[in-house]
Scaffold this motif. Structure first.
Motif, PDB file in Angstrom:
ATOM      1  N   ASP A 330       0.623  -1.275  -0.016  1.00 37.99           N
ATOM      2  CA  ASP A 330      -0.102   0.054  -0.168  1.00 37.99           C
ATOM      3  C   ASP A 330       0.834   1.146  -0.162  1.00 37.99           C
ATOM      4  OD1 ASP A 330      -1.660   2.130   0.612  1.00 37.99           O
ATOM      5  OD2 ASP A 330      -3.189   0.694   1.562  1.00 37.99           O
ATOM      6  N   GLY A 331       1.937   1.088   0.702  1.00 45.93           N
ATOM      7  CA  GLY A 331       2.884   2.125   0.672  1.00 45.93           C
ATOM      8  C   GLY A 331       3.636   2.433  -0.545  1.00 45.93           C
ATOM      9  N   ALA A 332       3.881   1.634  -1.247  1.00 53.09           N
ATOM     10  CA  ALA A 332       4.499   1.865  -2.696  1.00 53.09           C
ATOM     11  C   ALA A 332       3.443   2.312  -3.419  1.00 53.09           C
ATOM     12  CB  ALA A 332       4.856   0.310  -3.006  1.00 53.09           C
ATOM     13  N   LEU A 333       2.053   2.033  -3.250  1.00 52.81           N
ATOM     14  CA  LEU A 333       1.175   2.608  -4.255  1.00 52.81           C
ATOM     15  C   LEU A 333       1.193   4.213  -3.837  1.00 52.81           C
ATOM     16  CD1 LEU A 333      -1.753   0.067  -4.029  1.00 52.81           C
ATOM     17  CD2 LEU A 333      -0.280   0.299  -5.783  1.00 52.81           C
ATOM     18  N   ARG A 334       1.428   4.521  -2.628  1.00 52.27           N
ATOM     19  CA  ARG A 334       1.097   6.077  -2.299  1.00 52.27           C
ATOM     20  C   ARG A 334       2.453   6.664  -2.861  1.00 52.27           C
ATOM     21  NH1 ARG A 334      -1.997   6.579   3.437  1.00 52.27           N
ATOM     22  NH2 ARG A 334      -3.267   4.677   3.221  1.00 52.27           N
ATOM     23  N   LEU A 335       3.491   6.043  -2.843  1.00 51.71           N
ATOM     24  CA  LEU A 335       4.800   6.635  -3.308  1.00 51.71           C
ATOM     25  C   LEU A 335       4.890   6.798  -5.070  1.00 51.71           C
ATOM     26  CD1 LEU A 335       7.494   5.499  -0.955  1.00 51.71           C
ATOM     27  CD2 LEU A 335       5.960   7.445  -0.788  1.00 51.71           C
ATOM     28  N   LEU A 336       4.127   5.822  -5.608  1.00 50.99           N
ATOM     29  CA  LEU A 336       4.204   5.790  -6.873  1.00 50.99           C
ATOM     30  C   LEU A 336       3.604   6.913  -7.723  1.00 50.99           C
ATOM     31  CD1 LEU A 336       3.757   1.904  -7.563  1.00 50.99           C
ATOM     32  CD2 LEU A 336       5.667   3.218  -8.402  1.00 50.99           C
ATOM     33  N   GLY A 338       1.568   9.163 -10.150  1.00 50.22           N
ATOM     34  CA  GLY A 338       0.288   8.761 -10.861  1.00 50.22           C
ATOM     35  C   GLY A 338       0.498   8.922 -12.563  1.00 50.22           C
ATOM     36  N   TRP A 339       1.567   9.559 -12.875  1.00 45.68           N
ATOM     37  CA  TRP A 339       1.550   9.974 -14.306  1.00 45.68           C
ATOM     38  C   TRP A 339       2.230   8.752 -15.284  1.00 45.68           C
ATOM     39  CZ3 TRP A 339       6.652   9.567 -15.335  1.00 45.68           C
ATOM     40  CH2 TRP A 339       7.341   9.950 -14.247  1.00 45.68           C
ATOM     41  N   ILE A 340       2.591   7.757 -14.469  1.00 45.33           N
ATOM     42  CA  ILE A 340       3.177   6.699 -15.368  1.00 45.33           C
ATOM     43  C   ILE A 340       2.079   5.702 -15.855  1.00 45.33           C
ATOM     44  CG2 ILE A 340       5.396   6.780 -14.116  1.00 45.33           C
ATOM     45  CD1 ILE A 340       4.467   4.481 -12.372  1.00 45.33           C
ATOM     46  N   PRO A 351       1.066   0.911 -14.558  1.00 49.34           N
ATOM     47  CA  PRO A 351       2.177   0.654 -13.844  1.00 49.34           C
ATOM     48  C   PRO A 351       2.126   1.242 -12.362  1.00 49.34           C
ATOM     49  CG  PRO A 351       2.909   1.889 -15.754  1.00 49.34           C
ATOM     50  CD  PRO A 351       1.454   1.491 -15.732  1.00 49.34           C
ATOM     51  N   ASN A 352       1.560   2.617 -12.432  1.00 46.99           N
ATOM     52  CA  ASN A 352       1.422   3.246 -11.069  1.00 46.99           C
ATOM     53  C   ASN A 352       0.699   2.274 -10.099  1.00 46.99           C
ATOM     54  OD1 ASN A 352      -0.832   3.282 -12.647  1.00 46.99           O
ATOM     55  ND2 ASN A 352      -1.780   5.021 -11.676  1.00 46.99           N
ATOM     56  N   ILE A 353      -0.117   1.477 -10.299  1.00 47.63           N
ATOM     57  CA  ILE A 353      -0.696   0.414  -9.463  1.00 47.63           C
ATOM     58  C   ILE A 353       0.083  -0.847  -9.462  1.00 47.63           C
ATOM     59  CG2 ILE A 353      -2.588  -0.774  -8.574  1.00 47.63           C
ATOM     60  CD1 ILE A 353      -4.257   1.571 -10.177  1.00 47.63           C
ATOM     61  N   ALA A 354       0.360  -1.300 -10.671  1.00 45.62           N
ATOM     62  CA  ALA A 354       0.771  -2.711 -10.773  1.00 45.62           C
ATOM     63  C   ALA A 354       2.129  -2.837 -10.037  1.00 45.62           C
ATOM     64  CB  ALA A 354       0.993  -2.934 -12.259  1.00 45.62           C
ATOM     65  N   ILE A 355       3.010  -1.736 -10.278  1.00 50.86           N
ATOM     66  CA  ILE A 355       4.433  -1.903  -9.728  1.00 50.86           C
ATOM     67  C   ILE A 355       4.351  -2.322  -8.092  1.00 50.86           C
ATOM     68  CG2 ILE A 355       6.621  -0.703  -9.140  1.00 50.86           C
ATOM     69  CD1 ILE A 355       6.120   0.637 -12.007  1.00 50.86           C
ATOM     70  N   GLY A 356       3.521  -1.404  -7.437  1.00 46.07           N
ATOM     71  CA  GLY A 356       3.605  -1.641  -6.113  1.00 46.07           C
ATOM     72  C   GLY A 356       2.693  -2.753  -5.601  1.00 46.07           C
ATOM     73  N   SER A 357       1.857  -3.523  -6.438  1.00 46.18           N
ATOM     74  CA  SER A 357       1.012  -4.434  -5.901  1.00 46.18           C
ATOM     75  C   SER A 357       1.399  -5.877  -6.628  1.00 46.18           C
ATOM     76  CB  SER A 357      -0.461  -4.144  -6.159  1.00 46.18           C
ATOM     77  OG  SER A 357      -0.689  -4.005  -7.614  1.00 46.18           O
ATOM     78  N   ILE A 358       0.876  -6.278  -7.664  1.00 44.75           N
ATOM     79  CA  ILE A 358       0.940  -7.294  -8.350  1.00 44.75           C
ATOM     80  C   ILE A 358       2.540  -7.669  -8.809  1.00 44.75           C
ATOM     81  CG2 ILE A 358      -1.422  -7.570  -9.128  1.00 44.75           C
ATOM     82  CD1 ILE A 358      -0.090  -6.731 -11.858  1.00 44.75           C
TER      83      ILE A 358
END
Lengths: 577, 271
Positions: A330-336, A338-340, A351-358
């Protein structure tokens, strides 16, 4: 046997021997009788004998895994109670229980039954809180157990497989935890489920299909709670318990590791037998862990689902965090940033969500599971290791471990950035910016600091071994010289400080053979040599007997104060020594 | 013939009847007419006193006549004190009774202060004066603050979760906003102040006017918040109402220490 001996002529000499008297089975007393009866039918005596006589070394850090094991058992026991009352259904109902602020509110049966457990079933709230605290403590203690195993090098041969099983257990534990806190269907858990659905949607191409299959339609649907329930009470616990039995059995099969010390070698285990010492200690410890968890649950409230209210996809609460073991994602999502996110041919890629989760979730556990094999590749060490490393004696590994923990912690703290902001009166924007930099820089810094501390401690150990303990007694010689008397270490203490392995960095073979052809695998070797240098170039070697003798010879166990500056011994580092 | 009938031709009777009619009509009007509540009870003296107090204590930011204080700084129009025209009595009451005004110190937003520096009477007169600057929300009627009598907490909870929880958190514990701003905790806030906050939208809070959330809605929201906090923490220590964040800290610091402490203790025993 008897046939072969009978054929020998010398056997006649023993013709008068009395046969060995054996107690008839079942005649040893009541207990022996029962045991004999059971053994006749199960052949269990051999295994039980093996287990009861098994020797384990004694150290508090070996009990961290036990805390995890007992917390899991507490979860299983309290969870069974909760299943008696919990209704895993998303069917709608109107609440009419005794929690006044929600009376008359339409909600799912899952949420209503959780409210009933909390307010209308005797002992329900306590059991629910024990269950949740035990779950948190399970994952806390297994994480600390994992750190212990990592920093002492207990994952080395022959225990790599058990490390992998442990990693899978850790991953399963967080999945189990996630499934568990999603069940009450309150506003907080529903928000978590919504996030999870979002993660799945970011899988390229098939994401939406998986999400529809899993939720039985669009979010939230009516299927996800019953499905999570089946996973939470049946599927994952079964795998968890099965793997955990394998995990513990492997500990017995591989024998437990022990800390280095006098009398402890790679071929023995110094400690006590299970019967009676560990049977009593471990049994007692279970009750202590259970009791302490119950005590915590009796005094500290956890997951007050009633304040969140029933889940409603249109509502959300401030301060929404998952349980701590999901924070890093969740923290990675908050840091990523949004513009990617981008769109190609009408398909959105996130990828702004995928990198931090899946990507991050499996990545963390894959890297964890792979570490023993990577380290073995770097060291090329094929020996069995039953003696643990002191963390300072593996400075690079300790540094790498601390760096990993730092990176994980920064991501985890980024998940509570709003709570930190409000509690410390800081700006959430500044915190996010700080974390974005810290997640890259802090691990490097912590690696460097940790390694320096380890090397410093090792040098201190050398100093202690070579020159003994400073007594603080300053002696003045008749000529007027001053020196401080140093007291030699006793051999037991000294052994602990000098009995460790060092590795020589791997030498790089020439990239081309005699004929000038590029050797196969030269690039891989170059990487391996580089890593080996990274791990072992500046390691500090243990004091050799020759060095010790030399130190005793010229120092007589003391060090002249006036000459301290000149006599400072040269740097002990370097692979050439 | 009774005494009343005997006196019905009395010269004063007509005057008395007229008085009675006036009282009844006035009373009925007072009871049924929609009224800007405080305005009716305001006297000219109070307004004058309010104006004097305002000019002594508030004018440095809000301007001598409450017109606000805006200035161009580096080509950007910045507000150092908003105009109070149309702010209404409710806004003055909320800001001054919770100690947010006068501003204790400059910052991202006005903070609640426990020590209120003005008498209730003074706040009322400043409110009366501000109310004369332009039509604005007045103090709510007692009827809409009677959450115990006629509030519906269940209904209020639903409204609360859709409109308030995203900032104040479902537990009413408050939450962080951007750049250091925050939604404060609702614990222990007077019902009238909750109502006025919804009505006037102080600091970063949006305005929930009467067409957006009706007075009944507001009363139910108050009922929900009050009843939720009245239940307290049936499970033990509430850990600040910050959910998994506080629980994690507790588990890692307290839970883990007590477990390891026990392990160390047991490690030294019995062998």
């Amino acid at each position: 046997m008897s046939e072969t001996t009978a054929s020998r002529p010398a056997a006649a000499l023993r013709a008068d021997d009395k046969p060995i008297e054996r107690a008839p089975q079942g005649a040893v007393g009541k207990l022996g009788g029962v045991a004999g009866w059971v053994d006749d039918r199960t052949r269990a005596a051999k295994g039980v004998n093996y287990l009861l006589r098994k020797v384990f070394p004694d150290h508090w850090s070996f009990m961290l895994g036990e805390i995890a094991m007992y917390s899991l058992i507490v979860c299983l026991l309290t969870g069974a109670f909760l299943t008696f009352w919990f209704v895993p259904s998303m069917g709608q109902t109107v609440y009419d229980g005794s929690y006044i602020p929600l009376q008359g509110v339409v909600m799912s049966e899952a949420y209503a039954s959780t409210l009933d457990i909390s307010f209308d079933i005797k002992g329900g709230l306590l059991i629910r809180q024990i269950h949740h605290w035990a779950a948190l403590m399970f994952i806390v203690s297994l994480s600390v157990h994992m750190m212990r195993v990592f920093f002492t090098g207990a994952f080395r041969k022959p225990r790599e497989l058990n490390w992998v099983i442990g990693t899978v257990l850790a991953l399963l534990a967080i999945v189990e935890g996630f499934a568990g806190y999603s069940l009450p269907d309150d506003l907080l858990s529903g928000t978590g489920l919504r996030a999870m659905q979002g993660f799945i949607l970011t899988v390229p191409v098939i994401g939406s299909y998986i999400a529809y299959a899993l939720f039985g339609g669009d979010f939230p649907g009516e299927m996800i709670i019953p499905r999570l329930y089946a996973a939470h009470v049946l599927l994952i616990p079964a795998i968890l318990v099965g793997l955990f039995i394998v995990h513990v059995t492997m500990v017995a099969v591989n024998k437990h590791t022990q800390y280095p010390g006098p009398g402890k070698t790679n071929d023995n285990v110094v400690g006590y037998r299970v019967m009676p010492v560990y049977a009593a200690k471990a049994g007692g410890f279970f009750f202590l862990v259970f009791g302490l968890t119950a005590l915590i649950a009796a005094f500290a409230q956890i997951n007050a689902i009633w304040v969140h209210g029933p889940y409603d996809p249109s509502a959300v609460t401030a301060g929404a965090q998952p349980d701590w073991y999901m924070w890093f994602s969740d923290g990675a999502l908050r840091l990523l940033p949004g513009w990617i996110e981008f769109t190609v041919f009408g398909f959105t890629f996130s990828p702004n969500i995928a990198i931090g989760s899946i990507i991050l979730l499996p990545l963390v556990y894959t890297v964890l599971g792979a570490y023993p094999f990577v380290e073995r590749w770097i060291t090329g060490d094929d020996r069995e290791h039953h003696l643990l490393d002191r963390p300072r004696n593996a400075p690079t590994r300790t540094g790498v471990g601390m760096a990993a923990i730092t990176g994980y912690t920064v991501l985890a703290l980024a998940c509570v950035n709003d709570i930190i902001a409000i509690k410390l009166g800081m700006s959430i924007n500044d915190l996010t910016r700080f974390f974005r930099v810290a997640v890259f820089l802090l691990p490097i810094l912590v690696f460097w600091i940790t390694k320096r501390i380890c090397l410093g401690l090792q040098r201190h150990d050398r100093e202690l071994v070579l020159h003994g303990r400073e007594t603080g007694t300053v002696i003045r010689t008749p000529e007027g010289r001053f020196f401080e008397r140093h007291e030699d270490l006793d051999p037991y203490t000294r052994w602990r400080l000098v009995s460790f392995d060092t590795y020589r960095p791997i030498e790089l073979e020439p990239a081309t053979d005699a004929n000038g052809l590029v050797r196969k695998g030269a690039r891989k070797d170059r990487l391996r040599a580089a890593l080996s240098r990274f791990y072992f170039t500046d390691q500090i070697h243990p004091v050799t007997p020759a060095e010790l003798a030399a130190a005793h010879h010229d120092g007589h166990g003391h060090e002249a104060l006036e000459g301290a500056a000149e006599e400072e011994y040269p740097e002990q580092i370097g692979a050439d020594r | 013939m009774n005494a009343l009938a005997a006196r019905r031709r009395h010269p004063a009777a007509i005057a008395l009847l007229l008085m009675l009619a006036l009282v009844v009509t006035g009373g009925l009007y007072a009871a049924f007419a929609p009224k800007p509540a405080a305005a009716a009870a305001v006297t000219a003296d109070q307004v004058a006193q309010g104006k004097a107090l305002f000019q002594a204590n508030c004018a440095s930011c809000h301007g001598l006549n409450g017109e606000g204080n805006e200035a161009e700084v580096g080509g950007e129009l910045r507000s150092f004190g908003p105009s109070l025209v149309g702010a209404g009595a409710a806004a003055v009451h909320f800001q001054m009774e919770t100690g947010r005004m006068p501003l204790a110190n400059p910052g991202v937003q006005a903070q609640r202060v426990s020590k209120i520096k003005f008498e209730q009477e003074e706040i009322d007169s400043i409110a009366a004066w501000v109310a004369t600057l332009g039509p604005g929300p007045a103090r709510p009627d007692e009827e809409w603050l009677d959450w115990e009598g006629s509030g519906d907490a269940g209904r209020g909870g639903t409204i609360y979760r859709s409109n308030c929880a995203m900032c104040h958190s479902s537990a009413g514990a408050g939450g962080a906003l951007t750049r250091g701003k925050y939604a404060p905790s609702l614990e222990g806030v007077e019902p009238v102040h909750i109502y006025e906050a919804m009505l006037t939208g102080p600091q970063n809070m949006p305005v929930f006017n009467d067409t957006n959330l009706t007075p009944e809605d507001k009363r139910d929201v108050i009922a929900y918040v009050k009843q939720m906090h009245a239940v307290g923490n049936p499970g033990g220590l509430g850990l600040g109402g910050f959910g998994p964040a506080a629980e994690a800290l507790f588990a890692w610091v307290f839970g883990l220490s007590i477990m390891i402490g026990t392990a160390v203790w047991l490690g030294q025993k019995g062998a």
